[in-house]
Design an enzyme around this catalytic site. Sequence first.
Site, PDB file in Angstrom:
ATOM      1  CG  ASP A  67      49.749  62.841  36.176  1.00  0.00           C
ATOM      2  OD1 ASP A  67      50.289  63.806  35.598  1.00  0.00           O
ATOM      3  OD2 ASP A  67      49.484  61.784  35.594  1.00  0.00           O
ATOM      4  CG  ASN A 136      49.775  50.940  32.797  1.00  0.00           C
ATOM      5  OD1 ASN A 136      49.345  51.983  32.298  1.00  0.00           O
ATOM      6  ND2 ASN A 136      50.207  50.890  34.041  1.00  0.00           N
ATOM      7  CG  HIS A 138      48.751  55.214  33.246  1.00  0.00           C
ATOM      8  ND1 HIS A 138      49.992  54.977  33.788  1.00  0.00           N
ATOM      9  CD2 HIS A 138      48.967  56.198  32.333  1.00  0.00           C
ATOM     10  CE1 HIS A 138      50.887  55.756  33.241  1.00  0.00           C
ATOM     11  NE2 HIS A 138      50.295  56.517  32.342  1.00  0.00           N
ATOM     12  CD  GLU A 143      50.063  53.303  37.064  1.00  0.00           C
ATOM     13  OE1 GLU A 143      49.566  53.076  35.932  1.00  0.00           O
ATOM     14  OE2 GLU A 143      51.252  53.618  37.216  1.00  0.00           O
TER      15      GLU A 143
HETATM   16  C1  GLP Z   1      52.590  59.688  31.928  1.00  0.00           C
HETATM   17  C2  GLP Z   1      51.416  60.551  32.384  1.00  0.00           C
HETATM   18  C3  GLP Z   1      50.161  60.157  31.650  1.00  0.00           C
HETATM   19  C4  GLP Z   1      50.428  60.067  30.158  1.00  0.00           C
HETATM   20  C5  GLP Z   1      51.469  59.024  29.895  1.00  0.00           C
HETATM   21  C6  GLP Z   1      51.719  58.791  28.406  1.00  0.00           C
HETATM   22  O1  GLP Z   1      52.589  58.450  32.546  1.00  0.00           O
HETATM   23  N1  GLP Z   1      51.167  60.486  33.781  1.00  0.00           N
HETATM   24  O2  GLP Z   1      49.156  61.123  31.914  1.00  0.00           O
HETATM   25  O3  GLP Z   1      49.240  59.714  29.493  1.00  0.00           O
HETATM   26  O4  GLP Z   1      52.636  59.499  30.526  1.00  0.00           O
HETATM   27  O5  GLP Z   1      52.967  59.238  28.041  1.00  0.00           O
HETATM   28  P1  GLP Z   1      53.535  59.314  26.584  1.00  0.00           P
HETATM   29  O6  GLP Z   1      52.741  60.332  25.838  1.00  0.00           O
HETATM   30  O7  GLP Z   1      54.936  59.744  26.788  1.00  0.00           O
HETATM   31  O8  GLP Z   1      53.393  57.960  25.984  1.00  0.00           O
END
Ligand code: GLP
Length: 267
Positions: A67, A136, A138, A143
């Site tokens: 993404d 959440n 995702h 989402e």
């Molecule tokens: C972002 C990314 C996700 C990832 C998430 C978790 O939102 N788009 O792909 O899984 O962060 O982040 P963290 O590892 O910082 O908790």
Amino acid sequence: MKLVICPDAAAARAVAARVIARQIRRKPSSVLGLATGRTMEAIYQLLVREHVELGLDFSEVTTFNLDEYVGLPGSHEQSYRHYMRAHLFDRVNIRSEHAHVPDGAAASPDVEALAYEAAIVSSGGIDLQLLGLGENGHIGFNEPLSALRSRTRAVTLDRATREQNAGMFGGDPDSVPARALTMGTGTILDARETLMVVTGAAKADILARVVEGPVSAFVPGSALQLHERCLVVLDEAAASGLTQRDVIAWQMSHDPELTALLEAVQG
Ligand code: GLP
């Protein structure tokens, strides 16, 4: 779904890096799906070390990131392209034309999304998709309420995501871009293998819903229950909400793939 519960986050990251390095060694021209977020930083650090010290070769590897924020060019410090360059791309011998991240600054996000899907297909498809988990539920930026068969597209970010990711934007959720381009849940499910890495107590409740709950568009990560080759790597804190620990422990000590993986990481 196979689960590996590690004593701590460092061990979980070591298992994940091991799986990725093994994939590259088995198939030097692997197509990897990559993720961003804090969880991934140390995994990339381990891969960089494996490249520097043990010659792990990325020269034939192709990557597709999950993404990117809409509106941020790859040169922007908060873009995921920038994150990937800082943590991996500029530190290993991957060819820049093989390292794909959706273009958040594309004039038409819809056209960019279609082109991204086409590029994945023309690369031969993703061999191994690395995934984190949002608080959440995702995966990528799919989402809650994202269709389980969704494809790469522009989405509106959930309020919880903007709050969770505010740290990268001076602590202000309103400074987090409102929209993002993301591979769809269906795109992710097309990968030949998936590897989800989740650490920390803050994700224990949502992880339990991903693994044990019903498959639901409200919890996009739960779609991984439909994937034929999905490995979920956890630390004890992230696993603390699971109720079926005896089933998981039995699998961990009897499945030859899991026992070999754990033995390899333990030395
Ligand atoms: C972002 C990314 C996700 C990832 C998430 C978790 O939102 N788009 O792909 O899984 O962060 O982040 P963290 O590892 O910082 O908790």
